[in-house]
Design a protein around this motif. Sequence first.
Motif, mmCIF file in Angstrom:
data_model
loop_
_atom_site.group_PDB
_atom_site.id
_atom_site.type_symbol
_atom_site.label_atom_id
_atom_site.label_comp_id
_atom_site.label_asym_id
_atom_site.label_seq_id
_atom_site.Cartn_x
_atom_site.Cartn_y
_atom_site.Cartn_z
ATOM 1 N N ALA A 115 40.036 25.684 15.548
ATOM 2 C CA ALA A 115 40.635 24.757 14.996
ATOM 3 C C ALA A 115 42.194 24.596 15.235
ATOM 4 C CB ALA A 115 40.524 24.612 13.560
ATOM 5 N N THR A 116 42.942 25.616 15.819
ATOM 6 C CA THR A 116 44.120 25.642 16.390
ATOM 7 C C THR A 116 44.153 26.022 17.800
ATOM 8 O OG1 THR A 116 45.103 25.826 14.167
ATOM 9 C CG2 THR A 116 46.538 26.237 15.961
ATOM 10 N N GLY A 117 44.894 25.365 18.756
ATOM 11 C CA GLY A 117 45.061 25.973 20.041
ATOM 12 C C GLY A 117 46.276 25.677 20.903
ATOM 13 N N THR A 118 46.727 26.267 21.657
ATOM 14 C CA THR A 118 48.036 26.275 22.426
ATOM 15 C C THR A 118 47.635 25.875 23.680
ATOM 16 O OG1 THR A 118 48.906 27.823 20.996
ATOM 17 C CG2 THR A 118 50.226 27.449 23.074
ATOM 18 N N ALA A 119 48.411 24.838 24.224
ATOM 19 C CA ALA A 119 48.237 24.563 25.749
ATOM 20 C C ALA A 119 49.578 24.943 26.409
ATOM 21 C CB ALA A 119 48.097 22.868 25.612
ATOM 22 N N GLU A 120 49.407 25.707 27.558
ATOM 23 C CA GLU A 120 50.705 26.223 27.985
ATOM 24 C C GLU A 120 50.996 25.263 28.909
ATOM 25 O OE1 GLU A 120 51.626 29.278 27.509
ATOM 26 O OE2 GLU A 120 49.869 29.784 26.060
ATOM 27 N N GLN A 121 52.305 25.386 29.232
ATOM 28 C CA GLN A 121 52.939 24.471 30.199
ATOM 29 C C GLN A 121 52.334 24.153 31.422
ATOM 30 O OE1 GLN A 121 56.841 25.861 31.491
ATOM 31 N NE2 GLN A 121 57.394 24.097 32.507
ATOM 32 N N GLY A 122 52.030 22.585 31.552
ATOM 33 C CA GLY A 122 51.382 22.033 32.876
ATOM 34 C C GLY A 122 49.989 21.903 32.540
ATOM 35 N N ALA A 123 49.395 22.414 31.456
ATOM 36 C CA ALA A 123 47.924 22.270 31.305
ATOM 37 C C ALA A 123 47.663 20.718 31.176
ATOM 38 C CB ALA A 123 47.557 22.951 29.902
ATOM 39 N N SER A 124 46.443 20.259 31.603
ATOM 40 C CA SER A 124 45.958 18.985 31.410
ATOM 41 C C SER A 124 45.664 18.605 30.097
ATOM 42 C CB SER A 124 45.333 18.619 32.683
ATOM 43 O OG SER A 124 44.140 19.445 32.577
ATOM 44 N N SER A 125 44.775 19.539 29.630
ATOM 45 C CA SER A 125 44.133 19.080 28.149
ATOM 46 C C SER A 125 44.011 20.485 27.427
ATOM 47 C CB SER A 125 42.772 18.311 28.511
ATOM 48 O OG SER A 125 41.944 19.340 29.158
ATOM 49 N N LEU A 126 43.457 20.011 26.032
ATOM 50 C CA LEU A 126 43.335 20.879 25.026
ATOM 51 C C LEU A 126 42.353 20.652 24.282
ATOM 52 C CD1 LEU A 126 44.149 23.797 23.752
ATOM 53 C CD2 LEU A 126 45.559 22.318 22.303
ATOM 54 N N GLU A 127 41.044 21.695 24.184
ATOM 55 C CA GLU A 127 40.006 21.348 23.420
ATOM 56 C C GLU A 127 39.988 22.210 21.992
ATOM 57 O OE1 GLU A 127 36.408 21.988 25.623
ATOM 58 O OE2 GLU A 127 36.961 20.470 27.076
ATOM 59 N N LEU A 128 39.654 21.359 20.789
ATOM 60 C CA LEU A 128 39.624 21.916 19.581
ATOM 61 C C LEU A 128 38.279 21.879 19.029
ATOM 62 C CD1 LEU A 128 43.233 20.812 18.295
ATOM 63 C CD2 LEU A 128 42.681 23.188 19.161
ATOM 64 N N ALA A 129 37.912 22.798 18.035
ATOM 65 C CA ALA A 129 36.554 22.556 17.352
ATOM 66 C C ALA A 129 36.559 23.158 16.245
ATOM 67 C CB ALA A 129 35.304 23.212 18.248
ATOM 68 N N CYS A 130 35.828 22.670 15.176
ATOM 69 C CA CYS A 130 35.891 23.466 13.853
ATOM 70 C C CYS A 130 34.430 22.981 13.265
ATOM 71 C CB CYS A 130 36.687 22.492 12.807
ATOM 72 S SG CYS A 130 36.972 23.003 11.239
ATOM 73 N N VAL A 131 33.800 23.994 13.075
ATOM 74 C CA VAL A 131 32.252 24.027 12.125
ATOM 75 C C VAL A 131 32.565 24.390 10.777
ATOM 76 C CG1 VAL A 131 30.046 25.028 12.347
ATOM 77 C CG2 VAL A 131 31.297 24.656 14.470
ATOM 78 N N LEU A 132 32.065 23.307 9.896
ATOM 79 C CA LEU A 132 32.412 23.467 8.598
ATOM 80 C C LEU A 132 31.160 24.233 8.080
ATOM 81 C CD1 LEU A 132 33.518 19.734 7.578
ATOM 82 C CD2 LEU A 132 34.966 21.722 8.006
ATOM 83 N N ARG A 133 31.085 24.702 6.700
ATOM 84 C CA ARG A 133 30.103 25.187 6.082
ATOM 85 C C ARG A 133 28.983 24.045 5.718
ATOM 86 N NH1 ARG A 133 33.079 27.472 0.853
ATOM 87 N NH2 ARG A 133 34.180 25.434 1.427
ATOM 88 N N THR A 134 27.701 24.489 5.323
ATOM 89 C CA THR A 134 27.048 23.526 4.962
ATOM 90 C C THR A 134 27.258 22.666 3.672
ATOM 91 O OG1 THR A 134 25.166 25.041 6.009
ATOM 92 C CG2 THR A 134 24.384 23.235 4.671
ATOM 93 N N VAL A 135 27.074 21.381 3.893
ATOM 94 C CA VAL A 135 27.188 20.386 2.785
ATOM 95 C C VAL A 135 26.369 20.826 1.789
ATOM 96 C CG1 VAL A 135 27.530 18.033 2.022
ATOM 97 C CG2 VAL A 135 28.255 18.843 4.171
ATOM 98 N N ARG A 136 26.714 20.797 0.432
ATOM 99 C CA ARG A 136 25.830 21.233 -0.798
ATOM 100 C C ARG A 136 25.768 19.902 -1.476
ATOM 101 N NH1 ARG A 136 26.338 26.767 -2.894
ATOM 102 N NH2 ARG A 136 26.686 25.680 -5.021
ATOM 103 N N GLY A 137 24.565 20.113 -2.124
ATOM 104 C CA GLY A 137 24.352 18.755 -3.112
ATOM 105 C C GLY A 137 25.115 18.849 -4.368
ATOM 106 N N TRP A 138 25.785 19.769 -4.845
ATOM 107 C CA TRP A 138 26.257 20.221 -6.181
ATOM 108 C C TRP A 138 27.215 21.096 -6.086
ATOM 109 C CZ3 TRP A 138 25.908 24.020 -9.811
ATOM 110 C CH2 TRP A 138 26.401 23.726 -10.836
#
Length: 266
Positions: A115-138
């Motif tokens: 969920a947190t990423g560092t792009a070094e000097q000159g990098a063209s892009s940065l990819e982030l991802a976050c997988v949550l816990r399963t949604v509960r009904g209650w």
Amino acid sequence: MRITRVLGAALLALGIAAGPAAADSSPSPSASSDGSAPTRAGTSFRTATEIRQGEQATASGSTGDYLYWSFPADTGQRPTVKATVKLPATHGAQTWQIDVYDGLRRRQACQYGAATGTAEQGASSLELACVLRTVRGWSEPWGNDPLPGTYYIRLTVVDLGSADLGKPVGVEVRADAEDIGGAAAVDGSLGKPLVPGIAVKSERSGGGSKPAVLSSFGSDDGWSSGWWTDRWVWTAIGGVLAAVAGIGGYALTRGSGRPTRVPADV
């Protein structure tokens, strides 16, 4: 022969029981196919741009902006949020972060993903991802479990040099969800999903004025929170198998009747 007939009847019952489970599961909202994916982001929770699951949104902004999107997630789904930040040609090292909040604006921890990423000097892009816990009904009132309703995505830079502040960036955001099913089911359900404006909608349902609902879409067939899950099917399957095992064990151990060596008057 008797055991064979019992097993055949049990297998037929299992096939009938498993059929409604597949038909009852609510399909996930599908991706937009008409090229109408959003091309801008909101600047706060109230102005968050709505996106559907499987829909890739794009936006342009400046380094230092807070960018917001929202998407629906239903009971039994495990949401995954991905973001790609396209950086300017020249820049120093900078750190970006993606946060996900539920309908009560509680920050939800990522089960895994960067969920947190560092792009070094000159990098063209940065990819982030976050997988949550399963949604509960209650959930208990004091719990922080993810509940069905609207989820907010916030993307921003958290560390950069002053020379890079305000430089233009491009962003791509996508929210998907995997249906986990009855394995994550719990007893109980919410009265209403955590969707912005749901209280206003309930109050004005009897009047002629238009309800002030910010989230205009959910699951294709409505929110599926309720008492029914495919866990009931597997419970029934377990009961049928236990009954078959009991009948089979009795048939194998009861013998052929009264022993021939025992006198008739005993």
